[in-house]
Write a protein that holds these residues in place. Structure first.
Motif, PDB file in Angstrom:
ATOM      1  N   ASN A 279      43.783  24.197  91.843  1.00 10.13           N
ATOM      2  CA  ASN A 279      42.288  24.204  92.570  1.00 10.13           C
ATOM      3  C   ASN A 279      42.414  23.482  94.007  1.00 10.13           C
ATOM      4  O   ASN A 279      41.752  23.565  94.910  1.00 10.13           O
ATOM      5  CB  ASN A 279      41.094  25.110  91.971  1.00 10.13           C
ATOM      6  N   ASP A 379      31.838  25.262  89.360  1.00 10.97           N
ATOM      7  CA  ASP A 379      33.554  25.649  89.385  1.00 10.97           C
ATOM      8  C   ASP A 379      34.932  25.105  88.234  1.00 10.97           C
ATOM      9  O   ASP A 379      35.662  25.366  87.523  1.00 10.97           O
ATOM     10  CB  ASP A 379      34.276  25.027  90.297  1.00 10.97           C
ATOM     11  N   ARG A 413      34.700  31.701  94.270  1.00  7.83           N
ATOM     12  CA  ARG A 413      35.789  32.244  93.508  1.00  7.83           C
ATOM     13  C   ARG A 413      35.550  33.443  93.310  1.00  7.83           C
ATOM     14  O   ARG A 413      36.983  34.478  93.218  1.00  7.83           O
ATOM     15  CB  ARG A 413      36.049  31.299  92.262  1.00  7.83           C
TER      16      ARG A 413
END
Ligand code: ATP
Ligand code: MG
Length: 427
Positions: A279, A379, A413
């Protein structure tokens, strides 16, 4: 030219029509500096990562310049410049947001009072100036020691760097038993360049890392912080992490994580680190910001999570446990890598907010949404759900919750993949 003749037997010159470095790929500011130095009668070359990356057809991150002008002479030529550094005096020339670093050729004079080393041979200060061929052999890797001479646009190779670039390998200049102790950070640079360029580390340079890795323990924690950030913000953090483990260097950067890895680590937590680094790489490679606070939150999470679960099994009381453990774990970490307070605080806030994502009723979600660290914590939570450390539905729920509560920063996302839907409650 004097310097070239002096070492002609070691020097390979690649004239301008035999390499593909073009001035078009060099920044205007770097060209301006090169030309002004040259017009004032000085030798001026692009050096280091700039030349290496251009030869590999990669866009350089920055342009470093080497010259025979002293820092004071460079300073006098550019109004927008200042002399920096104690270990190595350099000149920074500023053009808006662009900074060009100009270094004076360094000479080889071990007895000079200007070169200070400590008992292990580590260079503490070195401001002996010299000739270009001496400058070349004081650099770290052969691939980093090529010069692009603005005088005739030739590439100058004093150390066999071109061959090594062709063979895609990092070769330390000189004897690893001397060059690593001089500056142990070169071992971390080897890992960083191997990952960034997809190069192998040449045999003796690789072997030297196993032998001298322990010297990293004496590097000042502030310099370690800079290097750790360069490693994990390189856009190749996944590979960097693999290499740090392979070369047994992780224990000098994040000792608690290294100990945890020795001790039958859980698959899902290993997946978590991997996924979080994937990520991070994605973000870096698409120009999105990444924070050192997030990186340290990731790297220390296995330890913090494990210790907090050991002292507290009641989920309702987990926040307190995470705060307490977070503080101790961070205290130990900053002895090795000095993490500026705003980042260590961010990591601790990311950890202690994780249990709050389970609370999807009443006013609690709105409060969490208002936390300054919310985006990073969200996140982090979504990555946990991806590897089965938290219920999968939570990431979906919080993604939609943000859309409904008018968060201006779209949650990338989920929002990218899914059309907007009505808010669902997680049970
Ligand atoms: P990048 O900028 O892409 O990270 P780079 O190779 O340009 O890579 P810098 O840290 O900008 O790395 O340093 C510029 C050059 O200075 C290097 O290419 C190398 O020649 C020399 N150098 C930097 N650090 C060291 C060191 N610790 N020991 C010896 N030489 C070094
Ligand atoms: Mg550079």
């Amino acid at each position: 030219m004097k310097n070239r003749e002096a070492s002609a037997d070691h020097l390979t010159v690649i004239p301008r029509n035999q390499h593909h470095i073009s001035r078009k790929s060099i920044s205007d500011s770097a060209l301006k500096v090169l030309y002004r130095l040259s017009k004032s009668g000085h030798r001026a070359c692009l050096v280091g990562g700039g030349v290496r990356d251009l030869l590999l057809e990669i866009q350089p991150k920055d342009f470093d310049i080497a010259t025979d002008a002293t820092p004071e002479e460079v300073r006098a030529l550019f109004k927008n410049s200042r002399i920096i550094g104690r270990r190595f005096r350099l000149v920074h020339i500023r053009f808006g947001r662009d900074i060009i670093e100009v270094a004076t050729f360094r000479g080889h004079d071990e007895d000079s009072a200007k070169t200070e080393t400590n008992d292990e041979g580590r260079i503490l200060r070195d401001n002996t100036f010299g000739e270009i061929e001496e400058d070349a052999i004081r650099r770290d890797f052969t691939a980093n020691a090529l010069y692009y001479d603005i005088h005739d646009y030739a590439v100058l190779d004093y150390v066999g760097g071109l061959q090594d670039i062709e063979a895609r390998q990092l070769r330390l200049i000189g004897d690893p038993a001397k060059r690593y102790p001089e500056d142990p950070v070169r071992m971390l640079r080897a890992v960083r360049f191997a990952a960034k360029l997809d190069f192998t580390i040449e045999e003796s340079a690789a072997q030297g890392i196993f032998e001298h890795g322990h010297l990293l323990a004496v590097i000042p924690p502030a310099r370690m912080f800079d290097e750790v950030i360069k490693l994990f913000h390189s856009g190749k953090a996944v590979r960097v992490f693999e290499l740090l483990r392979e070369y047994r260097l992780l224990k000098y950067l994040v000792p608690a994580l290294d100990e945890w890895l020795q001790d039958e680590p859980s698959e899902s937590m290993l997946d978590f680190i991997d996924q979080a680094l994937v990520n991070t790489d994605d973000r870096v490679n698409t120009g999105q910001p990444v924070s050192p606070g997030f990186i340290f939150a990731v790297l220390l999470w296995p330890v913090v999570h494990q210790q907090a679960s050991q002292i507290q099994s009641d989920r309702q009381k987990m926040i307190g446990a995470l705060m307490q453990v977070g503080e101790t774990v961070m205290k130990r970490q900053v002895r090795h890598v000095s993490i500026p307070r705003r980042f260590s605080q961010m990591a601790r806030d990311i950890w202690s907010s994780q249990p709050r994502f389970h609370r999807t009723q009443g006013k609690q979600p709105l409060r969490l949404l208002g936390y300054p660290v919310f985006r990073a914590a969200y996140d982090f939570m979504c990555i946990q759900t991806m590897v089965g450390l938290m219920p999968h539905r939570l990431c979906h729920w919080w993604t939609e919750y943000q859309l409904e509560h008018g968060d201006s920063k779209q949650p990338e996302r989920e929002a990218r993949k899914r059309p907007r839907r009505r808010r669902r409650r997680a049970s």
